[in-house]
Design a protein around this motif. Structure first.
Motif, PDB file in Angstrom:
ATOM      1  N   ALA A 190       0.823  -1.216   0.000  1.00 16.43           N
ATOM      2  CA  ALA A 190       0.000   0.000   0.000  1.00 16.43           C
ATOM      3  C   ALA A 190       0.855   1.264   0.000  1.00 16.43           C
ATOM      4  O   ALA A 190       0.384   2.323  -0.410  1.00 16.43           O
ATOM      5  CB  ALA A 190      -0.929   0.007   1.210  1.00 16.43           C
ATOM      6  N   GLY A 191       2.109   1.150   0.420  1.00 19.94           N
ATOM      7  CA  GLY A 191       2.997   2.305   0.453  1.00 19.94           C
ATOM      8  C   GLY A 191       3.272   2.894  -0.912  1.00 19.94           C
ATOM      9  O   GLY A 191       3.625   4.066  -1.026  1.00 19.94           O
ATOM     10  N   PHE A 221       0.986   3.316  -3.104  1.00 17.24           N
ATOM     11  CA  PHE A 221      -0.199   4.081  -3.459  1.00 17.24           C
ATOM     12  C   PHE A 221      -0.422   5.247  -2.502  1.00 17.24           C
ATOM     13  O   PHE A 221      -0.926   6.286  -2.892  1.00 17.24           O
ATOM     14  CB  PHE A 221      -1.429   3.170  -3.494  1.00 17.24           C
ATOM     15  CG  PHE A 221      -1.258   2.021  -4.437  1.00 17.24           C
ATOM     16  CD1 PHE A 221      -1.289   2.220  -5.807  1.00 17.24           C
ATOM     17  CD2 PHE A 221      -1.043   0.740  -3.964  1.00 17.24           C
ATOM     18  CE1 PHE A 221      -1.130   1.159  -6.684  1.00 17.24           C
ATOM     19  CE2 PHE A 221      -0.881  -0.326  -4.835  1.00 17.24           C
ATOM     20  CZ  PHE A 221      -0.917  -0.117  -6.191  1.00 17.24           C
ATOM     21  N   THR A 222      -0.086   5.024  -1.243  1.00 16.60           N
ATOM     22  CA  THR A 222      -0.167   6.090  -0.239  1.00 16.60           C
ATOM     23  C   THR A 222       1.180   6.174   0.442  1.00 16.60           C
ATOM     24  O   THR A 222       1.722   5.168   0.883  1.00 16.60           O
ATOM     25  CB  THR A 222      -1.243   5.783   0.812  1.00 16.60           C
ATOM     26  OG1 THR A 222      -0.870   4.613   1.515  1.00 16.60           O
ATOM     27  CG2 THR A 222      -2.600   5.589   0.175  1.00 16.60           C
ATOM     28  N   GLY A 223       1.743   7.328   0.560  1.00 17.41           N
ATOM     29  CA  GLY A 223       3.093   7.466   1.104  1.00 17.41           C
ATOM     30  C   GLY A 223       3.218   7.087   2.561  1.00 17.41           C
ATOM     31  O   GLY A 223       4.206   6.510   2.985  1.00 17.41           O
ATOM     32  N   ILE A 224       2.200   7.356   3.364  1.00 18.03           N
ATOM     33  CA  ILE A 224       2.306   7.142   4.804  1.00 18.03           C
ATOM     34  C   ILE A 224       2.311   5.661   5.165  1.00 18.03           C
ATOM     35  O   ILE A 224       2.874   5.268   6.185  1.00 18.03           O
ATOM     36  CB  ILE A 224       1.172   7.894   5.542  1.00 18.03           C
ATOM     37  CG1 ILE A 224       1.459   8.014   7.027  1.00 18.03           C
ATOM     38  CG2 ILE A 224      -0.162   7.237   5.308  1.00 18.03           C
ATOM     39  CD1 ILE A 224       2.537   8.993   7.346  1.00 18.03           C
ATOM     40  N   ALA A 225       1.733   4.810   4.345  1.00 20.69           N
ATOM     41  CA  ALA A 225       1.667   3.378   4.638  1.00 20.69           C
ATOM     42  C   ALA A 225       3.052   2.741   4.620  1.00 20.69           C
ATOM     43  O   ALA A 225       3.299   1.769   5.331  1.00 20.69           O
ATOM     44  CB  ALA A 225       0.752   2.670   3.649  1.00 20.69           C
ATOM     45  N   SER A 226       3.969   3.299   3.832  1.00 14.70           N
ATOM     46  CA  SER A 226       5.312   2.723   3.776  1.00 14.70           C
ATOM     47  C   SER A 226       6.056   2.918   5.096  1.00 14.70           C
ATOM     48  O   SER A 226       6.840   2.058   5.499  1.00 14.70           O
ATOM     49  CB  SER A 226       6.103   3.333   2.619  1.00 14.70           C
ATOM     50  OG  SER A 226       6.161   4.728   2.761  1.00 14.70           O
ATOM     51  N   PHE A 251       9.781   8.053  -2.882  1.00 15.69           N
ATOM     52  CA  PHE A 251       9.117   9.297  -2.489  1.00 15.69           C
ATOM     53  C   PHE A 251      10.139  10.423  -2.310  1.00 15.69           C
ATOM     54  O   PHE A 251       9.910  11.550  -2.756  1.00 15.69           O
ATOM     55  CB  PHE A 251       8.325   9.080  -1.189  1.00 15.69           C
ATOM     56  CG  PHE A 251       7.660  10.320  -0.681  1.00 15.69           C
ATOM     57  CD1 PHE A 251       6.530  10.821  -1.314  1.00 15.69           C
ATOM     58  CD2 PHE A 251       8.153  10.986   0.423  1.00 15.69           C
ATOM     59  CE1 PHE A 251       5.912  11.966  -0.847  1.00 15.69           C
ATOM     60  CE2 PHE A 251       7.551  12.132   0.891  1.00 15.69           C
ATOM     61  CZ  PHE A 251       6.417  12.623   0.260  1.00 15.69           C
TER      62      PHE A 251
END
Length: 124
Positions: free
Chosen positions: A52-53, A55-60, A99
């Motif tokens: 999921a990271g 697709f969304t930066g915070i999940a990484s 990122f």
């Protein structure tokens, strides 16, 4: 009526060595069935967050934190799931690196565009 081939009294019925009992599962190679080892649930969470990271930066960031916690628990308890925790960590770190690289490129692009726009106004 009497049986044509009665079994001898006191002796159990013997099967042919090549014939298997259809109602009994074959024995396991180690002699028993044993329960499968338990899988660490945080390892699965780390893998999902690592994917999921992208697709969304915070999940990484969550994948990195949960992956390290999961590896620590796996080392202490001997549970399964080490490969999932490692892949969650790897994907989390790769997503963070991408990122950071994307952020650097955006800053360079904006700075180049801004310097081009300012120099056009100064020439007149």
């Amino acid at each position: 009526m009497t049986d044509q081939n009665p079994a001898p009294q006191g002796q159990p019925y013997q099967q042919d060595a090549y014939q298997q009992n259809p109602y009994q599962a074959p024995p396991a190679p180690n002699g028993g069935y044993g329960a499968p080892a338990q899988r660490n649930s945080l390892a699965l969470v780390a893998l999902i967050l690592g994917i999921a990271g992208f697709f969304t930066g915070i999940a990484s960031i969550g994948a990195i934190v949960v992956g390290h916690i999961s590896l620590s628990q796996i080392k202490k308890t001997g549970e399964e799931g080490r490969s999932m925790a490692l892949w969650g960590l790897i994907l989390g770190y790769v997503a963070v690196a991408l990122f950071i690289i994307a952020t650097i490129f955006i800053i360079i692009f904006v700075a180049a565009a801004a310097s081009t726009g300012i120099s056009e106004y100064n020439t007149y």
